[in-house]
Design an enzyme around this catalytic site. Structure first.
Site, short mmCIF file in Angstrom:
data_model
loop_
_atom_site.label_atom_id
_atom_site.label_comp_id
_atom_site.label_asym_id
_atom_site.label_seq_id
_atom_site.Cartn_x
_atom_site.Cartn_y
_atom_site.Cartn_z
N ALA A 139 0.85 -1.19 0.00
CA ALA A 139 0.00 0.00 0.00
C ALA A 139 0.88 1.23 0.00
O ALA A 139 1.78 1.36 0.84
CB ALA A 139 -0.92 0.01 1.22
N LYS A 140 0.63 2.11 -0.95
CA LYS A 140 1.38 3.36 -1.05
C LYS A 140 0.51 4.45 -0.45
O LYS A 140 -0.61 4.70 -0.95
CB LYS A 140 1.67 3.63 -2.53
CG LYS A 140 2.36 4.95 -2.85
CD LYS A 140 2.71 4.98 -4.36
CE LYS A 140 3.43 6.26 -4.78
NZ LYS A 140 2.53 7.27 -5.33
N VAL A 141 0.99 5.07 0.63
CA VAL A 141 0.20 6.10 1.31
C VAL A 141 1.05 7.35 1.56
O VAL A 141 2.28 7.31 1.48
CB VAL A 141 -0.34 5.58 2.66
CG1 VAL A 141 -1.23 4.35 2.47
CG2 VAL A 141 0.81 5.26 3.62
#
Lengths: 272, 272, 272, 272, 272
Positions: free
Chosen positions: E176-178
């Site tokens: 997950a890229k946050v």
């Protein structure tokens, strides 16, 4: 040409569909007066009567109860339907595929079309898919043809009901289920507009045995193929007696009096 | 390249389509003046006349009646159409698939496109699917090209009708069915815009035999391929006589007078 | 990796697309000044000129006319397009499938994307399907990249046109067709943003031969691959002479003067 | 007929589903009180208790954690679900396909239907596809049947909850998960309306062990099949003790007192 | 169960994605400061650095440039994305299919989900299709998880970012890229919520090498897997030096000072 044998749905060209989708369309409130009618087994038992040519139910009812009645009841898969919790423009969800209906044992299918609804075009295209799949599986098709919706001014005039029957013919239904258009003449015109598509009357409001049978008789006399009925039958105290009488009127060309007599009934109103 | 032989639809390059989808598009009201015309058999009988190159009907009519006429009538499957109970922006439901139409025996297909409707793009994409499926089955395609809808200012100007014909060419119709644009010159321009796509006039409002034939004659003289006609033929007292005359005008290059004479008619107006 | 050979669309890496979809996009009005241009044969004849690397038409035109020109013209299937009868937010109907285009004989495809339209996302996803299908069929892809629509403030600034060219690269077009951004510097920047995607200028407004050729020359000098042009060529009195000159400028690195001279023309304005 | 064996979901006809989709439906806020519950391993460990007939999770949780628990936990694939970041009319995204769920090892599936939502028809049609695919893979189906949405006046009345259970039966769910309708009588009516579809109560608000078990007991006494529960179990300090007690109540017809005693608990409220 | 090996995307369980989709998402304006960065070759060259575990680009860039870098760069197919010409509610067009991405040589895929957008449900269902197709092709999946849209009040609070990471876990993303949630503690909580899904920080606003590396270091210290970065790397004057330092911090557990020293840099701010 795809020839369809409508015998799974008819007897001697006549039709008596017992319809039991009230649990989906209206919910438990429809069973309040006669609690036993909430039990699908009660209705399947009623449907074993010889007069009933097929029983129309939704998928879940069919899957759970039909296995015990496969030898005694012809199954009509009512393919679409919607709860009345939903309050949008008239529409109906497609609840099972034709292939699945066939696997569950259905020998015919039913489909509601609300002509005049803002969703008419979508519903008619869903009907197309169902109709073609059904005919390819040798299953005749019943259209519940009920003009209804925002665009419609007079849903219950004889003209609109005749149009509803014609939609059945034009779009490929073997049987069109319509409201009673109010008079024998109007019924005759409705039947004429449907051409080779058979017309059956929907059960309508509750009334005495005699009134109900007279109504059915006038449908038959007008060339109609019969009846699709629900609570008017399975919520009677003695559905068998009424079915005996309906059998006389629909399949044996009896008068209402003969039918009531044969069924051991006098013509007294019965409150429902 | 997919070569299409339009012979199922034409004779000597000319076209006379008998269209019978009034029961869907308008309902029983269209049959009131001539009650017999509600019966598809009446119209199929009319369609056996040599002058008729094909009969356009909806799926249900085709399934129920075409089997008795397979040897005498060429079937044009009118693939889309909608009841006038529905009052939304112009649109048309796709009522049968091309594969199904072929199985029912159709040798060509018809499709309505309402250019200028808010639904134009969707209709054109549905036309694409139908057109490609039809051509892959060697079935020529007729576009009912009727500009109509919210975005359209002048649906019946010569420019718009010429544009409608051009849409038929650009989108791949073999025949474009358009309104008469009002004058022989405008008709000629319409034909020119359609290039190799044949142009046929839709029947239009009712008028006397002589007026009607003169109108058709001017279409032929302008290079048009013929006519798609409904009530103007099958609701006549004697449709055969008018078809005799139309055959002369469309296929034999007769004058209106010769045609009427050959058909045993004098040029008297007939009220419809 | 799917290697694409863009040779069906190019010659020596340069491009001259003759575009002929005016009959769909604008209708007969576009042919009024030069009536002969309404006839697809006229345009196919022009397209046989050596300078033309491919002819872009809609499906119906291709099906009806391409069979006679298969040996002399490379067909670019313009896959989407919409009539101007329709007045909704910018959009474009997909009028043929890539498979069908290949069967009709197309060696490349074209697709309009209106960046900034409310329909941009849908159009880009339709482009995706077409692009992948085309590349799998070894057909190079031209994007008509025209920012346009409600969300767009400045559709014709150099920045927006450079963005349009970049969309061609990012989304997988082999060639991006864009408006001329107004200056040689802006054109150079546009070409730079497109990376390995070739950039061609759309024909633009009508002007004299000399002005037009100078414009094309500046595209070539800026690293552009050439031109996609319609009426500026096929509605000229002598399209062959202009094509001779364009051939010099685009493929042979000639100056405008050399090109005009070789084509036997003096640099006189021609009104269109 | 497609016979479904619901044994993957039941034991002796009873059901105790541990539901763990809070991370999707509500986000981290649901784990604040008991931080360890954010870790799926904690919940999978709890689910190994014999009382738990299956554990309901979303796809990502199943893919990442189920491989270590395949021998000890029955997996129920909760097929749809939506974050509460989204604030539109009640709806639920379909997050995995039935085929994929089967490949990941699920033995049953779950699906939310919001009767009364403007999205009811779409959700019901998505349910249809999931239900038919699941049954064809011999996977029983649980409907999270939660009337909710703009069109709904009273989502938590006994009538609405009985209707919700009936929807499970009509549409083909093997188990319907509903809110507790407020009284033993109402629960009995709800169970009656569901016919052969098993009814399980959703966990509801947090309360003491004794209150909670009494509630479950009344479900069982009313003919319900059991419970689907989340935080009420896995966020307890000692979930094993409560599961011991639930096992007694649900599967062994024990009284609440017997159950608590066997689990070594006194009937003291526990704040959560 | 479908076991996924995320090694195409990671090294020793750590991740450094170089992201280059600015040409689609923002257009040429993003390249103005460092014109060379408009050229994909420049960025592919940067991506050959050992520290980069994969390069994320759109389809067109991959098709045109990846063939020359197949041996030196791992390709991450960024499957969706939208130009900023479009101004509707947050959404993202799906620009290539997973099958096509695999054919072009991608070893992993990336997909943006805007939780809280009115289009969240549609995006999540598109993510489902992409995720299942990718895993069936043994390609790990990165979710660009960016809460954004009309329904969202606080897109950048620690709670929302932790929820975004949890969505990655629940819906089946491997990574997950946050956004960075503002503090080491919040980052730790975000990582905890993501469970077995790896968390990477998106590059964020431009800052000095030292500040940037400190930020990355705190991600690693908080249990994060690394970084997805764009202009902060490829628009540096000497991207190789920063990549040397990032390699130390991400893969070798160096301190920021060690990393800068090893990379031959002093900790001086660099304006970008």
């Amino acid at each position: 040409m795809i020839p369809i044998d409508d015998s799974p749905l008819t007897r001697d060209g006549k039709v008596l569909i017992l319809a039991y989708d009230h649990g989906l369309e209206h919910g438990p409130v429809d069973f309040e007066d006669v609690p036993a009618s909430a039990d699908p087994e009660h209705v399947f038992d009623v449907a074993t009567h010889d007069a009933v040519t097929s029983l129309a139910v939704q998928k879940g009812i069919a899957e759970a109860y039909y296995p015990s009645y496969e030898d005694d009841v012809d199954l009509l898969a009512k393919l679409n339907g919607t709860s009345n919790l939903w309050r949008g423009e008239h529409d109906s969800a497609v609840n099972w595929s034709v292939d699945y209906a066939r696997e569950v044992g259905a020998s015919s299918v039913g489909f509601t079309v609300y002509g005049g609804s803002n969703n008419e075009i979508e519903m008619v295209e869903e009907f197309r898919d169902a109709q073609e799949a059904a005919h390819r599986n040798d299953m005749p098709v019943v259209m519940w043809s009920y003009p209804r919706g925002n665009g419609l001014r007079n849903a219950s005039t004889p003209d609109t009901i005749a149009y509803a029957a014609r939609l059945g013919l034009e779009l490929g239904a073997d049987v069109a289920k319509v409201k009673y258009p109010g008079s024998p003449d109007a019924m005759e015109e409705t039947v004429r507009m449907a051409g080779k598509t058979k017309v059956v009357m929907s059960g309508g409001s509750k009334r005495s045995d005699e009134e109900f049978l007279s109504n059915v008789k006038s449908v038959i006399d007008a060339g109609g193929a019969g009846l699709a009925v629900g609570r008017n039958v399975f919520q009677r105290e003695n559905p068998e007696r009424l079915l005996d009488a309906l059998e006389k009127v629909i399949f044996e060309e009896s008068s209402v009096e003969e039918a009531l007599e044969a069924a051991g009934q006098t013509a007294t109103p019965e409150a429902e």
